[in-house]
Design a protein around this motif. Structure first.
Motif, PDB file in Angstrom:
ATOM      1  N   LEU A 147       0.812  -1.206   0.000  1.00  0.00           N
ATOM      2  CA  LEU A 147       0.000   0.000   0.000  1.00  0.00           C
ATOM      3  C   LEU A 147       0.850   1.263   0.000  1.00  0.00           C
ATOM      4  CD1 LEU A 147      -2.935  -0.900   2.428  1.00  0.00           C
ATOM      5  CD2 LEU A 147      -2.918  -0.882  -0.066  1.00  0.00           C
ATOM      6  N   THR A 148       2.017   1.204   0.615  1.00  0.00           N
ATOM      7  CA  THR A 148       2.873   2.388   0.678  1.00  0.00           C
ATOM      8  C   THR A 148       3.488   2.701  -0.681  1.00  0.00           C
ATOM      9  OG1 THR A 148       3.408   1.906   2.987  1.00  0.00           O
ATOM     10  CG2 THR A 148       4.863   3.424   1.812  1.00  0.00           C
ATOM     11  N   LEU A 149       4.056   1.696  -1.333  1.00  0.00           N
ATOM     12  CA  LEU A 149       4.763   1.896  -2.599  1.00  0.00           C
ATOM     13  C   LEU A 149       3.876   1.600  -3.804  1.00  0.00           C
ATOM     14  CD1 LEU A 149       8.169   0.284  -1.598  1.00  0.00           C
ATOM     15  CD2 LEU A 149       7.554   2.711  -1.578  1.00  0.00           C
ATOM     16  N   GLY A 150       2.844   0.808  -3.589  1.00  0.00           N
ATOM     17  CA  GLY A 150       1.980   0.439  -4.708  1.00  0.00           C
ATOM     18  C   GLY A 150       0.718   1.264  -4.793  1.00  0.00           C
ATOM     19  N   VAL A 195      -3.240   6.058   7.809  1.00  0.00           N
ATOM     20  CA  VAL A 195      -2.568   7.334   7.597  1.00  0.00           C
ATOM     21  C   VAL A 195      -1.976   7.416   6.199  1.00  0.00           C
ATOM     22  CG1 VAL A 195      -0.622   8.766   8.352  1.00  0.00           C
ATOM     23  CG2 VAL A 195      -2.093   7.665  10.044  1.00  0.00           C
ATOM     24  N   ARG A 196      -1.580   6.291   5.644  1.00  0.00           N
ATOM     25  CA  ARG A 196      -0.927   6.277   4.334  1.00  0.00           C
ATOM     26  C   ARG A 196      -1.915   6.341   3.175  1.00  0.00           C
ATOM     27  NH1 ARG A 196       4.491   4.887   4.807  1.00  0.00           N
ATOM     28  NH2 ARG A 196       5.096   4.093   6.872  1.00  0.00           N
ATOM     29  N   LEU A 197      -3.204   6.316   3.453  1.00  0.00           N
ATOM     30  CA  LEU A 197      -4.217   6.397   2.396  1.00  0.00           C
ATOM     31  C   LEU A 197      -5.136   7.590   2.641  1.00  0.00           C
ATOM     32  CD1 LEU A 197      -5.168   2.610   2.090  1.00  0.00           C
ATOM     33  CD2 LEU A 197      -3.740   3.936   0.520  1.00  0.00           C
ATOM     34  N   PRO A 198      -4.581   8.804   2.659  1.00  0.00           N
ATOM     35  CA  PRO A 198      -5.388   9.965   3.017  1.00  0.00           C
ATOM     36  C   PRO A 198      -6.220  10.533   1.872  1.00  0.00           C
ATOM     37  CG  PRO A 198      -3.160  10.683   2.558  1.00  0.00           C
ATOM     38  CD  PRO A 198      -3.161   9.172   2.392  1.00  0.00           C
ATOM     39  N   ALA A 199      -5.887  10.172   0.632  1.00  0.00           N
ATOM     40  CA  ALA A 199      -6.481  10.866  -0.510  1.00  0.00           C
ATOM     41  C   ALA A 199      -7.988  10.661  -0.594  1.00  0.00           C
ATOM     42  CB  ALA A 199      -5.812  10.417  -1.809  1.00  0.00           C
ATOM     43  N   MET A 200      -8.449   9.473  -0.230  1.00  0.00           N
ATOM     44  CA  MET A 200      -9.885   9.223  -0.333  1.00  0.00           C
ATOM     45  C   MET A 200     -10.667  10.109   0.632  1.00  0.00           C
ATOM     46  SD  MET A 200     -12.263   7.626  -1.962  1.00  0.00           S
ATOM     47  CE  MET A 200     -11.619   6.133  -2.756  1.00  0.00           C
ATOM     48  N   ALA A 201     -10.174  10.240   1.861  1.00  0.00           N
ATOM     49  CA  ALA A 201     -10.873  11.098   2.819  1.00  0.00           C
ATOM     50  C   ALA A 201     -10.852  12.553   2.364  1.00  0.00           C
ATOM     51  CB  ALA A 201     -10.233  10.967   4.202  1.00  0.00           C
ATOM     52  N   THR A 202      -9.729  12.982   1.799  1.00  0.00           N
ATOM     53  CA  THR A 202      -9.644  14.349   1.284  1.00  0.00           C
ATOM     54  C   THR A 202     -10.647  14.563   0.160  1.00  0.00           C
ATOM     55  OG1 THR A 202      -7.305  14.490   1.873  1.00  0.00           O
ATOM     56  CG2 THR A 202      -8.123  16.041   0.222  1.00  0.00           C
ATOM     57  N   TYR A 203     -10.728  13.596  -0.745  1.00  0.00           N
ATOM     58  CA  TYR A 203     -11.682  13.703  -1.851  1.00  0.00           C
ATOM     59  C   TYR A 203     -13.107  13.767  -1.332  1.00  0.00           C
ATOM     60  CZ  TYR A 203     -14.106  12.618  -6.230  1.00  0.00           C
ATOM     61  OH  TYR A 203     -14.931  12.671  -7.318  1.00  0.00           O
ATOM     62  N   MET A 204     -13.421  12.927  -0.358  1.00  0.00           N
ATOM     63  CA  MET A 204     -14.795  12.871   0.139  1.00  0.00           C
ATOM     64  C   MET A 204     -15.191  14.142   0.897  1.00  0.00           C
ATOM     65  SD  MET A 204     -15.815  10.223  -1.225  1.00  0.00           S
ATOM     66  CE  MET A 204     -17.451  10.511  -0.617  1.00  0.00           C
ATOM     67  N   SER A 205     -14.213  14.904   1.381  1.00  0.00           N
ATOM     68  CA  SER A 205     -14.535  16.162   2.050  1.00  0.00           C
ATOM     69  C   SER A 205     -14.994  17.227   1.057  1.00  0.00           C
ATOM     70  CB  SER A 205     -13.323  16.675   2.832  1.00  0.00           C
ATOM     71  OG  SER A 205     -12.281  17.090   1.957  1.00  0.00           O
ATOM     72  N   LEU A 206     -14.781  16.971  -0.236  1.00  0.00           N
ATOM     73  CA  LEU A 206     -15.108  17.944  -1.276  1.00  0.00           C
ATOM     74  C   LEU A 206     -16.176  17.459  -2.247  1.00  0.00           C
ATOM     75  CD1 LEU A 206     -11.438  19.006  -2.126  1.00  0.00           C
ATOM     76  CD2 LEU A 206     -13.071  20.255  -0.688  1.00  0.00           C
TER      77      LEU A 206
END
Length: 374
Positions: free
Chosen positions: A203-206, A269-280
């Protein structure tokens, strides 16, 4: 109707689970076969394994036994202690109904083994436990793999995911942390702890700038492995690596896991993008590419369900409630399922997510299943 997200106290009484009952009425036949009406009425080992888990959560032993019997007879040659279940059963070109692809799928195999082992404990029946342990041992023998320079991990199946001497194609969503933690506890000599540890580099590198990807390639010269997002495996034709129908389960599995399970907090913590997207945005993306660009913004209802535990786990309770509201708004009053077409996959994601949010089940830090009825 808004379902509140909270952690209720566990008690011995088991209230009705309407979604499970509606799922049984529409999607599972009297024999115990889970039918994917969106895919030529096929049955997969995934569907059978998920339904066994839901039956255990519902304390529905009669249906559990039907699901198990149909699976063993039709997908495993009559003996799950000797054969991993075939992943695909359906209507052949000649009109007969039979196994269409005998290859196993390791995620289904692990869910089935786990459900059997926990059924043995919760229902006090050693037959289930022996069957689940034997099935897990087959996964360890045929679907675990040691990659030089990387370590031991889980192949998506026993064959078809090692295209050349240096490359392995893996699926991060097949590595469910709670299941692997439980197997590591009760089968400490197996590969389970190592497989769980391998989820971190996958998940970190892939990942794609904070999004989980459907498929990840590990290429190794024996010393320094390269880990990158990959195209789909086993003959599928996709122009570019994406995060979509497979990867949505990564968020779900991390969300429903106990946060103290090995690596779960750090992976969230390493998969923050989905939460950021869902905030918008009001809807989850159906697919994102390796640069994080949204390819399709219209995720189906099951995607909203899958993100509810994840958003709760990363401290975004208000966003979780918004996704619950979106999911609930798609409930079809005629059949009690989600979405106009009541797709099989949406219902499974919803059963996992709403069962968790309603407190019907929990995993402890070592993967032990806690159920409301026990």
């Amino acid at each position: 109707m808004l379902l509140l997200l909270y952690v209720p106290s566990f008690c011995h009484a088991q209230p009705a689970w309407p979604l499970w009952e509606n799922y049984n009425r529409v999607i599972i036949d009297q024999q115990g076969r889970v039918i994917d009406h969106s895919a030529q009425d096929r049955t997969t080992s995934e569907g059978q394994s998920y339904a066994m888990f839901f039956a255990l959560v519902a304390n529905d032993r009669a249906r559990f036994d039907k699901l198990l019997h149909w699976t063993e007879v039709n997908l495993a040659g009559g003996d799950l202690t000797q054969h991993l279940p075939a992943w695909n059963w359906g209507k052949a070109p000649d009109g007969s109904w039979k196994v269409l692809d005998a290859h196993p799928a390791s995620d289904a195999d692990l869910w089935m083994a786990y459900s059997l082992i926990e059924a043995g404990r919760l229902w006090h029946d050693s037959h289930y436990d022996r069957l689940g342990t034997a099935l897990a041992a087959q996964v360890a023998q045929y679907e675990a793999v040691f990659i030089p320079g990387f370590g031991t991990t889980l192949l998506p199946g026993s064959s078809g995911f090692h295209p050349d001497d240096r490359t392995w194609i893996l699926n991060p969503c097949y590595l469910q942390p709670s299941i692997l933690a439980r197997l590591a506890k009760i089968m400490p000599n197996g590969p389970w702890a190592s497989i769980l540890s391998s989820l971190t580099p996958l998940l970190t590198l892939g990942s794609s700038v904070g999004y989980a990807m459907d498929w990840v390639a590990v290429s190794s010269n024996g010393v320094h492995p390269s880990i990158t997002p990959a195209q789909q495996a086993a003959g599928d034709t996709v122009a570019t690596p994406v995060g979509g129908y497979e990867a949505i389960r990564v968020y779900l599995w991390l969300g429903i896991a106990d946060p103290d399970t090995q690596n779960v907090r750090s992976l969230l913590v390493r998969l923050p993008a989905m939460a950021t997207y869902m905030s918008l945005h009001p809807n989850p993306p159906q697919q994102v590419d390796v640069q994080g660009k949204v390819i399709n913004a219209n995720g189906p209802p099951g995607f909203s369900a899958a993100l509810i535990p994840y958003l709760q786990a990363v401290g975004k309770g208000s966003l979780a409630r918004e996704q619950m509201e979106r999911l609930t708004s798609t409930l079809n009053p005629t059949n009690g399922l989600y979405g106009k077409s009541a797709d099989y996959y949406d219902q499974n994601l919803a059963l996992f997510a709403t069962g968790w949010s309603e407190g019907r089940y929990r995993f402890d830090r070592e993967g032990r299943l806690r159920v409301k009825w026990k």
